[in-house]
Design a protein around this motif. Structure first.
Motif, mmCIF file in Angstrom:
data_model
loop_
_atom_site.group_PDB
_atom_site.id
_atom_site.type_symbol
_atom_site.label_atom_id
_atom_site.label_comp_id
_atom_site.label_asym_id
_atom_site.label_seq_id
_atom_site.Cartn_x
_atom_site.Cartn_y
_atom_site.Cartn_z
ATOM 1 N N LEU A 6 0.863 -1.176 0.000
ATOM 2 C CA LEU A 6 0.000 0.000 0.000
ATOM 3 C C LEU A 6 0.900 1.227 0.000
ATOM 4 C CD1 LEU A 6 -2.673 -1.011 2.653
ATOM 5 C CD2 LEU A 6 -2.869 -1.105 0.170
ATOM 6 N N LEU A 7 0.526 2.253 -0.739
ATOM 7 C CA LEU A 7 1.351 3.447 -0.837
ATOM 8 C C LEU A 7 1.003 4.446 0.258
ATOM 9 C CD1 LEU A 7 1.731 2.114 -3.632
ATOM 10 C CD2 LEU A 7 1.790 4.401 -4.596
ATOM 11 N N PHE A 34 -7.463 3.692 -13.113
ATOM 12 C CA PHE A 34 -8.274 2.472 -13.176
ATOM 13 C C PHE A 34 -7.900 1.509 -12.056
ATOM 14 C CE2 PHE A 34 -9.722 3.293 -17.601
ATOM 15 C CZ PHE A 34 -11.070 3.025 -17.394
ATOM 16 N N SER A 35 -6.643 1.458 -11.697
ATOM 17 C CA SER A 35 -6.194 0.583 -10.616
ATOM 18 C C SER A 35 -6.590 1.141 -9.250
ATOM 19 C CB SER A 35 -4.676 0.403 -10.698
ATOM 20 O OG SER A 35 -4.212 -0.450 -9.689
ATOM 21 N N PHE A 36 -6.272 2.400 -8.989
ATOM 22 C CA PHE A 36 -6.470 2.997 -7.671
ATOM 23 C C PHE A 36 -7.907 3.468 -7.408
ATOM 24 C CE2 PHE A 36 -1.908 3.079 -7.777
ATOM 25 C CZ PHE A 36 -1.522 2.976 -6.454
ATOM 26 N N GLY A 142 -2.539 -0.817 -6.505
ATOM 27 C CA GLY A 142 -3.689 0.079 -6.642
ATOM 28 C C GLY A 142 -4.988 -0.614 -6.275
ATOM 29 N N ARG A 143 -5.143 -1.850 -6.734
ATOM 30 C CA ARG A 143 -6.351 -2.626 -6.418
ATOM 31 C C ARG A 143 -6.463 -2.833 -4.903
ATOM 32 N NH1 ARG A 143 -10.222 -5.875 -8.446
ATOM 33 N NH2 ARG A 143 -10.597 -7.926 -7.528
ATOM 34 N N ARG A 144 -5.374 -3.206 -4.282
ATOM 35 C CA ARG A 144 -5.384 -3.433 -2.829
ATOM 36 C C ARG A 144 -5.647 -2.114 -2.088
ATOM 37 N NH1 ARG A 144 -1.015 -4.863 1.421
ATOM 38 N NH2 ARG A 144 -2.371 -5.677 3.029
ATOM 39 N N GLN A 145 -5.059 -1.028 -2.573
ATOM 40 C CA GLN A 145 -5.274 0.291 -1.953
ATOM 41 C C GLN A 145 -6.751 0.683 -2.064
ATOM 42 O OE1 GLN A 145 -2.033 2.336 -1.657
ATOM 43 N NE2 GLN A 145 -3.030 3.847 -0.396
ATOM 44 N N ILE A 176 -7.724 -6.482 2.357
ATOM 45 C CA ILE A 176 -7.898 -5.345 3.258
ATOM 46 C C ILE A 176 -6.800 -5.346 4.312
ATOM 47 C CG2 ILE A 176 -9.441 -4.248 4.910
ATOM 48 C CD1 ILE A 176 -11.763 -5.479 3.252
ATOM 49 N N ASP A 177 -6.064 -4.262 4.358
ATOM 50 C CA ASP A 177 -4.950 -4.124 5.283
ATOM 51 C C ASP A 177 -5.448 -3.636 6.646
ATOM 52 O OD1 ASP A 177 -2.035 -3.936 5.849
ATOM 53 O OD2 ASP A 177 -2.509 -1.809 6.107
#
Length: 190
Positions: A6-7, A34-36, A142-145, A176-177
């Protein structure tokens, strides 16, 4: 299974600055958006056609229908387009107005005007993360974020699952983090 990084906000700012400083910045911002902002996978981003995203008048669709061949699970799916994603796509269209008039053309293209493959999208993510000196990030970051931020904002995990287009809620839960700060914030709600 190792999760995509995650950024932090600082890393997101560095990434934006790097994208801004390179050729095709509007295209690259749209790919990252599209990712984020929609949680698309690299293979889904690469499969997008102009007509999937823009209507015949050049307006951004508010819903994108992915056909079975465009998704990881080989099942058709729906992607909702947020206002922020719409802005990124409008900037892309303004930069390349001649491109969006061909509904069957690949949405994203190389310098030689060929469509991107899923591996090309993965490589593009890796290149920009490396340029921004972000270690551990991948095309899935991005997907995970996207999914983690929805959960952090209190969105029901069932809604997050639907937006992730996952069949099994346990898959969504893996994205999910959580960390000690989130756990401490949670217990302070009682």
């Amino acid at each position: 299974m190792k999760q995509a990084k995650l950024l932090t906000q600082a890393e997101q700012k560095r990434l934006t600055a790097i994208i801004n400083s390179h050729r095709y910045s509007a295209r690259n911002h749209a790919i990252f958006a599209f990712s984020f902002l929609a949680g698309l996978r690299a293979c889904e981003i690469a499969s997008l056609r102009v007509g999937d995203v823009f209507d015949e008048t050049g307006k951004v669709r508010n819903t994108i229908y992915l056909k079975a061949g465009q998704t990881k699970g080989s099942e058709g799916n729906t992607v909702l387009v947020s206002k922020r994603l719409t802005i990124a796509l409008c900037l892309f269209a303004a930069q390349y107005p001649q491109h969006i008039i061909s509904p069957n053309a690949a949405l994203f293209f190389s310098a030689k005007r060929g469509g991107f493959s899923p591996q090309t999208i993965v490589n593009l993510f890796a290149r920009f993360y490396a340029l921004a000196n972000i270690r551990g990030a991948s095309s899935h970051s991005g997907r995970r974020q996207f999914l983690t931020e929805l959960a952090d904002k209190g969105i029901s995990v069932r809604v997050v699952q639907a937006l992730a287009r996952h069949k099994d809620i346990s898959t969504t839960m893996n994205y999910i983090d959580f960390n000690e700060n989130k756990l401490r914030s949670a217990i302070e709600l009682i």
